[in-house]
Write a protein that holds these residues in place. Structure first.
Motif, mmCIF file in Angstrom:
data_model
loop_
_atom_site.group_PDB
_atom_site.id
_atom_site.type_symbol
_atom_site.label_atom_id
_atom_site.label_comp_id
_atom_site.label_asym_id
_atom_site.label_seq_id
_atom_site.Cartn_x
_atom_site.Cartn_y
_atom_site.Cartn_z
ATOM 1 N N LEU A 1 -39.365 47.105 -25.458
ATOM 2 C CA LEU A 1 -38.882 45.728 -25.460
ATOM 3 C C LEU A 1 -39.770 44.919 -24.528
ATOM 4 C CD1 LEU A 1 -35.028 46.372 -25.170
ATOM 5 C CD2 LEU A 1 -36.258 45.665 -27.233
ATOM 6 N N GLN B 1 -35.773 40.242 -32.352
ATOM 7 C CA GLN B 1 -34.547 39.673 -31.790
ATOM 8 C C GLN B 1 -34.917 38.842 -30.559
ATOM 9 O OE1 GLN B 1 -31.260 40.059 -33.043
ATOM 10 N NE2 GLN B 1 -32.436 40.862 -34.770
ATOM 11 N N SER C 1 -33.413 37.586 -27.304
ATOM 12 C CA SER C 1 -32.228 37.898 -26.529
ATOM 13 C C SER C 1 -32.458 37.597 -25.048
ATOM 14 C CB SER C 1 -31.850 39.374 -26.749
ATOM 15 O OG SER C 1 -30.598 39.664 -26.158
ATOM 16 N N VAL D 1 -36.487 40.024 -24.662
ATOM 17 C CA VAL D 1 -35.331 39.770 -23.798
ATOM 18 C C VAL D 1 -35.805 38.919 -22.626
ATOM 19 C CG1 VAL D 1 -33.979 41.769 -24.501
ATOM 20 C CG2 VAL D 1 -35.699 42.062 -22.731
ATOM 21 N N ARG E 1 -27.267 33.864 -28.609
ATOM 22 C CA ARG E 1 -28.035 34.782 -29.458
ATOM 23 C C ARG E 1 -27.935 34.390 -30.934
ATOM 24 N NH1 ARG E 1 -30.274 38.143 -30.587
ATOM 25 N NH2 ARG E 1 -29.610 40.292 -30.381
ATOM 26 N N GLY F 1 -37.396 43.618 -29.926
ATOM 27 C CA GLY F 1 -36.709 42.516 -29.269
ATOM 28 C C GLY F 1 -37.470 41.939 -28.099
ATOM 29 N N VAL G 1 -30.619 45.452 -28.205
ATOM 30 C CA VAL G 1 -30.695 44.066 -28.688
ATOM 31 C C VAL G 1 -29.987 43.899 -30.031
ATOM 32 C CG1 VAL G 1 -32.757 43.433 -27.411
ATOM 33 C CG2 VAL G 1 -33.010 44.512 -29.652
ATOM 34 N N GLY H 1 -27.394 41.520 -25.275
ATOM 35 C CA GLY H 1 -28.560 41.413 -24.409
ATOM 36 C C GLY H 1 -28.393 42.339 -23.222
#
Length: 340
Positions: A218, A287, A289, A259, A329, A257, A14, A19
């Protein structure tokens, strides 16, 4: 458990603008993708299609990791390079789907639980040797307006996700934890928020109980969004506000992150919603993503149609979607970019 390795892999997936490409469709699922374009789902056609994706020029700028299916992890390019090595050589981290799919949860009608824990430790060891550095396990949470999901279904899926994540980290593989509250149905955004909140609270309670290192994982959640049959329509900003508010309440800041899955959204809507989150929240603790399947691949399939003469066009379509999501992003995507 190699803590430094887990952290570095999770952060690399990330990294800024990057991504995940979810290319882990099972054979029955990829057949559903191939049927509308008239392509037979043979092993060679599946291999060639994934090769088209993985060899697209420049995607390493926007794709930090690729989730593979078991068959795909064992396949190679036309030049004989195993896909895991091909991706790694481009700076893209290979991963693997390890769950065995969602099945009906006994005595809980309308609910499902994901299977695949039996033998997982040995499978992870083999996948590690084949080059996988992260894994994915998907829990499927259906919604109706009253009794689904049951409280027990939430707990059962959260427990399975945590057991999977612990086994991954034991093997020095980064777990992607995917509690997907489905978009199917007529539920509104408030109902989605309630169930997503319950699911995330239960998941992190179980992850904590199992000793899972948050910094080495994640999260792959759904967006907080109305069901596809709901008459209520929401803007990208409303989806972004509801999603980030929910995540801030339940996801520890130590997780590197988040996602998002696209979950049946159109390619444009998935990108727009991700962009709205990053434009709205300038300093999230993690993050924000993407880990998209259809939202990255649908335009590719439409362009390819199984014809070698269309490969360049298909790769241009894939490159464009990767780039647009990379811009999302940063919160600098706009719908006008779709027509450029």
């Amino acid at each position: 458990m190699n803590i430094d390795e887990l952290k570095s892999v999770a952060q690399a997936i990330v990294a800024r603008q990057k991504g995940i490409l979810a290319a882990d469709e099972s054979n029955p699922t990829i057949k559903k993708r191939f049927d509308p374009i008239g392509v037979e789902s043979t092993e060679e056609n599946r291999r060639r299609y994934r090769e088209i994706l993985f060899t697209t020029e420049g995607i390493e700028r926007y794709i930090g990791g690729v989730i593979l299916f078991d068959e795909t992890l064992r396949q190679s390019s036309r030049d004989g390079i195993p896909f895991a090595h091909l991706l790694s050589g481009r700076g893209i981290i290979p991963g693997i789907k390890v769950d065995k799919g969602a099945k009906a949860l006994a005595l809980h009608p309308g609910n499902k639980v994901t299977e695949g824990l039996d033998g997982l430790r040995d499978r992870l060891a083999e996948y590690k040797q084949l080059g996988a550095k992260f894994a994915k396990w998907r829990a499927v949470i259906e919604i109706d307006e009253q009794n689904v999901p049951s409280a027990y279904a939430i707990r059962a899926n959260a427990h399975a996700l945590a057991r999977y994540a612990a086994l991954c980290q034991e093997a020095d593989i980064v777990p992607i934890v995917e509690p997907e509250v489905l978009m199917d149905g007529a539920h509104d955004i408030q109902r989605c928020n309630v169930i997503t909140s319950q699911m995330l609270e239960s998941v992190f309670s179980e992850l904590n109980a199992h000793g899972v290192l948050y910094e080495g994982m994640l999260l792959k959640p759904n967006m907080v969004i109305p069901g596809m049959k709901c008459p209520q329509r929401t803007s990208a900003e409303e989806v972004a506000q509801a999603s980030v508010r929910c995540l801030r309440r339940y996801v520890p800041a130590a997780v590197p992150g988040i996602v998002f899955l696209s979950g049946g959204q159109s390619a444009e809507d998935a990108t727009d919603n991700l962009n709205a989150m990053n434009a709205m929240d300038a300093n999230p603790p993690w993050q924000l993503s993407f880990s998209y399947g259809r939202a990255l691949q649908a335009p590719v399939l439409t362009a390819w149609k199984g014809q070698e003469s269309n490969v360049a066009e298909a790769q241009r379509a894939f490159s464009k979607r990767c780039q647009l999501n990379g811009l999302a992003r940063e919160g600098i995507y706009s719908r006008a970019m779709e027509n450029r």
